[in-house]
Enzyme design. Structure first.
Site, short mmCIF file in Angstrom:
data_model
loop_
_atom_site.label_atom_id
_atom_site.label_comp_id
_atom_site.label_asym_id
_atom_site.label_seq_id
_atom_site.Cartn_x
_atom_site.Cartn_y
_atom_site.Cartn_z
N GLY A 6 31.76 33.60 43.78
CA GLY A 6 31.78 34.77 42.90
C GLY A 6 30.48 35.54 42.94
O GLY A 6 29.52 35.20 42.26
N THR B 21 30.72 39.40 43.82
CA THR B 21 31.06 40.78 43.47
C THR B 21 31.43 40.93 41.99
O THR B 21 32.14 40.11 41.43
CB THR B 21 32.23 41.26 44.35
OG1 THR B 21 31.87 41.03 45.71
CG2 THR B 21 32.53 42.73 44.13
N GLU B 22 30.95 42.00 41.41
CA GLU B 22 31.30 42.34 40.02
C GLU B 22 31.78 43.79 39.99
O GLU B 22 31.54 44.54 40.93
CB GLU B 22 30.06 42.21 39.11
CG GLU B 22 29.54 40.79 39.06
CD GLU B 22 28.43 40.60 38.03
OE1 GLU B 22 28.12 41.56 37.28
OE2 GLU B 22 27.89 39.49 37.98
N ALA C 162 28.85 45.74 40.64
CA ALA C 162 27.96 45.27 41.70
C ALA C 162 28.77 44.87 42.93
O ALA C 162 29.27 43.76 43.03
CB ALA C 162 27.13 44.08 41.21
N ILE D 29 37.64 37.89 43.83
CA ILE D 29 37.17 36.59 44.31
C ILE D 29 38.31 35.81 44.97
O ILE D 29 39.28 35.41 44.31
CB ILE D 29 36.51 35.78 43.16
CG1 ILE D 29 35.49 36.64 42.44
CG2 ILE D 29 35.87 34.50 43.71
CD1 ILE D 29 34.41 37.29 43.33
N THR D 30 38.17 35.60 46.29
CA THR D 30 39.20 34.93 47.07
C THR D 30 39.32 33.46 46.69
O THR D 30 38.31 32.80 46.43
CB THR D 30 38.87 35.08 48.57
OG1 THR D 30 38.74 36.48 48.87
CG2 THR D 30 39.96 34.50 49.45
N HIS E 27 54.36 50.80 69.54
CA HIS E 27 55.67 50.41 69.00
C HIS E 27 56.47 51.62 68.50
O HIS E 27 57.64 51.46 68.12
CB HIS E 27 55.50 49.44 67.83
CG HIS E 27 55.30 48.01 68.24
ND1 HIS E 27 54.12 47.54 68.74
CD2 HIS E 27 56.14 46.95 68.23
CE1 HIS E 27 54.23 46.25 69.01
NE2 HIS E 27 55.45 45.86 68.72
N GLU F 52 32.94 41.19 52.44
CA GLU F 52 31.70 40.53 52.87
C GLU F 52 30.70 41.51 53.50
O GLU F 52 30.12 41.24 54.53
CB GLU F 52 32.00 39.36 53.82
CG GLU F 52 32.62 38.23 53.03
CD GLU F 52 32.65 36.91 53.75
OE1 GLU F 52 31.63 36.55 54.35
OE2 GLU F 52 33.69 36.25 53.70
N SER G 257 31.31 48.04 56.45
CA SER G 257 30.78 48.42 57.76
C SER G 257 29.47 49.20 57.60
O SER G 257 28.55 49.06 58.41
CB SER G 257 31.80 49.28 58.51
OG SER G 257 32.93 48.49 58.80
C1 LIG Z 1 40.72 41.11 49.22
C2 LIG Z 1 39.27 41.02 48.89
C3 LIG Z 1 38.66 39.78 48.84
C4 LIG Z 1 37.31 39.66 48.47
N1 LIG Z 1 36.76 38.41 48.34
C5 LIG Z 1 35.52 38.30 47.78
C6 LIG Z 1 34.97 37.02 47.44
O1 LIG Z 1 35.59 35.97 47.70
N2 LIG Z 1 33.76 36.96 46.84
C7 LIG Z 1 33.04 38.08 46.53
O2 LIG Z 1 31.96 37.94 45.97
N3 LIG Z 1 33.52 39.32 46.85
C8 LIG Z 1 34.74 39.46 47.45
N4 LIG Z 1 35.25 40.71 47.74
C9 LIG Z 1 34.47 41.89 47.39
C10 LIG Z 1 33.88 42.64 48.56
O3 LIG Z 1 32.86 41.89 49.15
C11 LIG Z 1 33.43 44.01 48.06
O4 LIG Z 1 34.60 44.76 47.84
C12 LIG Z 1 32.52 44.71 49.04
O5 LIG Z 1 31.29 44.05 49.11
C13 LIG Z 1 32.30 46.18 48.69
O6 LIG Z 1 31.97 46.37 47.34
P1 LIG Z 1 32.76 47.47 46.48
O7 LIG Z 1 34.19 47.23 46.67
O8 LIG Z 1 32.24 47.43 45.10
O9 LIG Z 1 32.41 48.86 47.16
P2 LIG Z 1 31.12 49.78 46.91
O10 LIG Z 1 29.89 48.96 47.06
O11 LIG Z 1 31.29 50.53 45.66
O12 LIG Z 1 31.20 50.75 48.13
C14 LIG Z 1 31.98 51.95 48.17
C15 LIG Z 1 31.64 52.71 49.44
O13 LIG Z 1 30.26 53.12 49.42
C16 LIG Z 1 29.59 52.66 50.56
N5 LIG Z 1 28.21 52.34 50.24
C17 LIG Z 1 27.74 51.58 49.22
N6 LIG Z 1 26.41 51.47 49.28
C18 LIG Z 1 26.00 52.19 50.36
C19 LIG Z 1 24.74 52.47 50.96
N7 LIG Z 1 23.60 51.96 50.46
N8 LIG Z 1 24.72 53.24 52.08
C20 LIG Z 1 25.87 53.73 52.60
N9 LIG Z 1 27.08 53.48 52.09
C21 LIG Z 1 27.15 52.74 50.98
C22 LIG Z 1 30.35 51.42 50.98
O14 LIG Z 1 30.11 51.11 52.34
C23 LIG Z 1 31.78 51.85 50.71
O15 LIG Z 1 32.25 52.63 51.77
C24 LIG Z 1 36.57 40.84 48.18
C25 LIG Z 1 37.17 42.08 48.28
C26 LIG Z 1 38.52 42.19 48.60
C27 LIG Z 1 39.13 43.53 48.64
#
Ligand SMILES: Cc1cc2nc3c(=O)[nH]c(=O)nc-3n(C[C@H](O)[C@H](O)[C@H](O)COP(=O)(O)OP(=O)(O)OC[C@H]3O[C@@H](n4cnc5c(N)ncnc54)[C@H](O)[C@@H]3O)c2cc1C
Lengths: 382, 256
Positions: free
Chosen positions: A124, A126-127, A130, A157-158, A341, A366, A369
């Site tokens: 855990g 991601t928030e 955050a 959180i997976t 396809h 994780e 990109s």
């Molecule tokens: C199915 C699924 C499973 C997951 N499993 C886990 C897990 O097990 N544990 C866990 O902790 N998290 C998990 N996550 C969370 C995942 O790691 C986050 O969604 C990811 O890190 C992005 O955070 P965010 O969604 O808040 O996007 P944001 O951080 O809000 O990003 C939004 C957009 O802004 C861009 N951006 C943000 N900051 C910058 C910057 N400084 N420069 C340029 N671009 C930027 C991002 O690239 C993105 O395109 C999971 C997510 C999903 C969807």
């Protein structure tokens, strides 16, 4: 220089491939449509040894190298992204931190069950506020005698709200450093602790049979013995975990690309238009040639990163490159695969649309990109 | 109880078959090679019987260097040891020569039961198992869908022509495994690692003091099955009209 896998690694590929084709392929589409996590399939994946490959036999693992583990994830992803997610997150994010940073008692307590595929552990970080900015964590832990009191929430959180989920590693703020920045500590929060709720997140576009959870901590009292490593180690532990996790996401991109490419190649040989198989048209053949080439590049890059890790050499830059390149390769491959396809590619019966959907997470989870590019640009000195 | 399982390395049935330039065989380069699925069933049964009656399971295969991979898979599934019989490349040997060699080797080995697949999915001969039993002078029970070992005898349910025949023979005996006998297990990662430490013995044909015997069957040519021609859809406004067109088409095809 040697580009060959060991005999053992080849056999692992063959074994996981047979298992994935025999046990996962027949149910993947159905589980995806029902948006259903399968504890039975997870246990079967545990039986053939897909959990704890890099963990010592002492804790119920297989004591293998990282390359073997990555081959395992790749072969599952070749058939189904959701099951690959359960395996990749289960190992890299669940088992990994416990194995690398846990105390002897913690390892004895949790690892055997996790390595058998009988239980799952979440990670855990991601928030809601955050995501990419992991430093923005708001969950707090305050010491009270021999316990710590946790408050806050986590999202996405997976493996954290399935019927076999046992607990989660939770990063929380446990004070401030001299420079005023937060100090982070990781806690092992078990399911069943009072004040801890895990809710399954539904209606996902992709990874529909992987379990994703939203977690709430309302004055959860965690014993001191459940601190992962030491107080203040949290941030370092998370960064290390993500470096390894990137390799497994890369493996999902590589395996998924391979799976979609094979479907497209087969279809291009079979489907006839204008009196010949569509694969004879150069426009189609060139797409497939590009896929084959990019998959080869992705594979070499990812295996090199794993090889560096196994050799205990710096691998972090290549891990970020591997994650980014494999994910984006799969993006291009699934796009071609659906295009090849035609209309059928958009229908569920053909399976290729599932690869198309499942790919998108790889650009986001994780570390997005964009974040991978930030990491790489730091390594090259920008 | 000592059990020997005969296993064969064959191309995966999903493999696209290409005919060799001399049209006497198929090209195997690049093909995914697997353990014959019927032999997997035989091996699974041997492993289950071992769990009940104890003893060891030995996997035996005749072939070249690559065949060791198939034997390692057998070891990874749980066989205790493996024997590679070399000097008999498939293609140059017919079922008879192969069975004679396997029987000659088995004479040097204490065993209670030999299990083999009822057929091999590559050349579909159905012969090697039964021939080995004949050369060894032991009873054979073919097409088993259930196997029971008790009091020095083996009882099999044999699937024959939609019926089930229950037959019993004294050990040592040979049983060939049919689809439906069991669901073979997958090799596990742990099994694969254990397999690396188990012995694979190589036995050369030259060391077996075989009687002279050339292959009696020669493959003259191999062809792909003809592609199915497209069907004919009968057009017409009314059933009567369609019937007329159909009768004419059947007459034209010489079917009437
Ligand atoms: C199915 C699924 C499973 C997951 N499993 C886990 C897990 O097990 N544990 C866990 O902790 N998290 C998990 N996550 C969370 C995942 O790691 C986050 O969604 C990811 O890190 C992005 O955070 P965010 O969604 O808040 O996007 P944001 O951080 O809000 O990003 C939004 C957009 O802004 C861009 N951006 C943000 N900051 C910058 C910057 N400084 N420069 C340029 N671009 C930027 C991002 O690239 C993105 O395109 C999971 C997510 C999903 C969807």
């Amino acid at each position: 220089m040697d580009y060959e896998h060991t005999r053992e690694q080849e056999m692992i590929r063959e074994a996981v491939r047979s298992f994935a084709e025999g046990e996962i392929a027949p149910v993947a589409q159905e589980l995806d449509e029902a948006e259903k996590f399968s504890p039975e399939l997870t246990r079967k994946m545990g039986e053939i040894g897909l959990f704890g490959m890099f963990v010592s036999e002492k804790y119920g693992g297989q004591g293998l190298d990282y390359v073997s583990y990555i081959i395992g994830v790749e072969e599952v992803a070749r058939i189904d992204g959701s099951q690959a997610a359960t395996v990749a997150a289960g190992n890299s994010l669940g088992i990994g931190p416990l194995y690398y940073f846990g105390t002897e008692e913690q390892k004895q307590k949790y690892l055997p069950k996790l390595c058998a595929g009988e239980g799952l552990w979440g990670f855990g970080l991601t928030e809601p506020q955050a995501g990419s900015d992991a430093g923005g964590t708001q969950t707090t832990a305050v010491r009270d005698g021999d316990e710590w009191v946790l408050n806050g929430s986590k999202i996405f959180i997976t493996n954290a709200a399935s019927p076999i989920s046992m607990g989660v590693t939770v990063q929380a703020i446990t004070g401030r450093r001299d420079d005023g920045k937060p100090r982070y500590t990781c806690f092992l929060v078990e399911h069943g602790m009072r004040g801890f709720t895990a809710r399954e997140m539904k209606r996902k576009m992709m990874w529909r049979s992987s379990n994703t959870a939203e977690l709430f901590f309302d004055n959860v009292r965690v014993p001191k013995a459940n601190i992962l490593g030491n107080v203040g180690d949290g941030f370092h532990q998370m960064l290390k975990t993500l470096d390894g996790g990137r390799l497994s996401i890369g493996a999902m991109g590589l395996g998924g690309a391979q799976g979609a490419y094979e479907l497209a190649l087969k279809y291009a040989k079979k489907r006839e238009q204008f009196g010949q198989p569509i694969g004879k048209f150069q426009a189609i053949a060139f797409k497939l040639a590009d896929c084959a080439m990019e998959i080869e590049c992705a594979r070499n890059l990812l295996y090199k990163a794993c090889w560096l890790r196994d050799k205990k050499k710096p691998y972090e830059k290549l891990a970020a490159m591997g994650k980014l390149y494999c994910s984006e390769t799969m993006g291009r491959v699934v796009n071609h695969a659906v295009q090849i396809h035609g209309g059928y590619g958009l229908m569920k019966e053909y399976g290729v649309e599932r690869f198309y959907r499942d790919q998108k997470l790889l650009d986001i989870g994780e570390g997005t990109s964009e974040v991978q590019r930030i990491v790489i640009s730091r390594y090259i000195g920008c | 109880m000592e059990t020997v399982v005969l296993v064969k390395r064959v191309p995966d049935t999903e493999t696209l078959v290409r005919i060799a330039p001399d049209a006497k065989g198929i090209l195997l380069d690049g093909a995914r090679m697997v353990m014959n699925p019927y032999d997997e069933i035989a091996l699974e049964e041997a492993l289950r019987l071992r769990d009940i009656h104890g003893g060891a399971v030995c996997a035996l295969s005749a072939g070249g260097e690559k065949t060791v991979e198939t034997l390692r898979t057998a070891l990874a599934m749980g066989a205790d040891k493996a024997v590679l019989l070399t000097g008999l490349e498939s293609g140059s040997a017919d079922s008879l020569t192969l069975a004679r060699a396997i029987a000659a080797f088995l004479r040097s080995l204490p065993f209670d039961l030999v299990l083999a697949g009822a057929r091999a999915v590559d050349d579909d001969g159905y012969q090697v198992g039964p021939m080995v039993a004949e050369f060894l002078g032991i009873p054979q029970l073919t097409f088993a869908v259930r196997v029971l070992v008790e009091g020095g005898a083996v009882t099999c349910h044999r699937a024959v022509d939609g019926e089930t025949v229950v037959a019993r023979a004294a050990l040592p005996a040979l049983v060939t495994a049919h689809k439906g006998l069991n669901q073979p297990r997958f090799a596990s990662v742990v099994g694969i690692m254990k397999a690396q430490k188990k012995p694979v013995e190589t036995v050369t044909l030259a060391g077996l003091a075989l009687p002279e015997g050339k292959a009696r069957v020669e493959t003259r040519s191999v062809r792909l099955a003809p592609e199915r021609a497209g069907g004919l859809i009968i057009q017409g406004e009314t059933p009567e009209e369609k019937a007329k067109v159909l009768v004419r088409a059947l007459a034209d095809a010489g079917a009437l």
